[in-house]
Motif scaffolding. Structure first.
Motif, PDB file in Angstrom:
ATOM      1  N   HIS A  85      -0.924  12.113  -4.893  1.00  0.00           N
ATOM      2  CA  HIS A  85      -0.087  11.101  -5.538  1.00  0.00           C
ATOM      3  C   HIS A  85       0.261  10.061  -4.481  1.00  0.00           C
ATOM      4  O   HIS A  85       1.218  10.209  -3.716  1.00  0.00           O
ATOM      5  N   TRP A  86      -0.536   9.003  -4.430  1.00  0.00           N
ATOM      6  CA  TRP A  86      -0.435   8.015  -3.359  1.00  0.00           C
ATOM      7  C   TRP A  86       0.856   7.205  -3.412  1.00  0.00           C
ATOM      8  O   TRP A  86       1.393   6.826  -2.377  1.00  0.00           O
ATOM      9  N   GLN A  87       1.380   6.952  -4.600  1.00  0.00           N
ATOM     10  CA  GLN A  87       2.626   6.201  -4.700  1.00  0.00           C
ATOM     11  C   GLN A  87       3.771   7.005  -4.061  1.00  0.00           C
ATOM     12  O   GLN A  87       4.562   6.461  -3.289  1.00  0.00           O
ATOM     13  N   TRP A  91       6.089   6.109  -0.634  1.00  0.00           N
ATOM     14  CA  TRP A  91       7.555   6.101  -0.561  1.00  0.00           C
ATOM     15  C   TRP A  91       8.046   6.984   0.585  1.00  0.00           C
ATOM     16  O   TRP A  91       8.902   6.567   1.376  1.00  0.00           O
ATOM     17  N   SER A 125       8.803  10.066  -8.045  1.00  0.00           N
ATOM     18  CA  SER A 125       7.601   9.373  -8.499  1.00  0.00           C
ATOM     19  C   SER A 125       6.493  10.364  -8.810  1.00  0.00           C
ATOM     20  O   SER A 125       5.792  10.243  -9.813  1.00  0.00           O
TER      21      SER A 125
END
Length: 172
Positions: A85-87, A91, A125
């Protein structure tokens, strides 16, 4: 729910154990260069590095033994997604990097609180529950400060260890 191990997972599991052994040896090599002169409570500054390196060595050896005698046992299926999960990663990375960059400017409490706020954004996220509303930002900032401030005070006031502060009072 446990799952069966395929024959191709054992070499990877052995590699993990061997990596832990190598890491423990590297930590022990570094620990030997730290002074052993007894300090407060009769324990020298090299005590905890040695404890960690020995514990890591034991874990690494046990991982290798388990891998070579049938593989890691009773593993649950992974709960994560098939892809990173790159997002969320962005963060959390931003929080860590900004903490390192701003700790001498903002002080320990505020920079750690900022790191906490951004890390929460990353984890939320990844769960699909990212809240960018101002109430969430303020709540997480206050929680981050509630965690960071006692740690800062313990180190600066009780243990007399200098951490970067916003002021020179030892309280911020």
């Amino acid at each position: 729910m446990a799952h069966q191990h395929s024959s191709h997972s054992r070499p990877l599991q052995t590699l993990i154990g061997a990596g832990l052994v190598l890491l423990s040896l590297g930590l022990a090599w570094g620990a030997r260069s730290i002074s052993s002169e007894a300090g407060y409570g009769g324990v020298g500054p090299n005590f905890f590095p040695w404890v960690v390196s020995i514990a890591l060595l034991v874990c690494g050896v046990l991982c290798v033994v388990h891998a070579l005698t049938g593989g890691f046992r009773d593993l649950d299926a992974g709960s994560g997604g098939e892809r990173a999960h790159w997002q969320g990663f962005a963060w959390v990375s931003a929080g860590l990097l900004l903490n390192a960059l701003l700790i001498t400017t903002l002080g320990f409490i505020l920079s750690c609180a900022l790191c906490f706020v951004l890390a929460v954004r990353g984890f939320k996220s990844s769960e699909g529950a990212l809240d960018l509303g101002w109430k969430a930002w303020i709540k997480d900032l206050l929680l981050g400060m509630a965690v960071a401030a006692p740690v800062y005070w313990m180190f600066t006031q009780l243990l007399a260890i200098n951490l970067p502060g916003l002021t020179h009072t030892g309280w911020l």
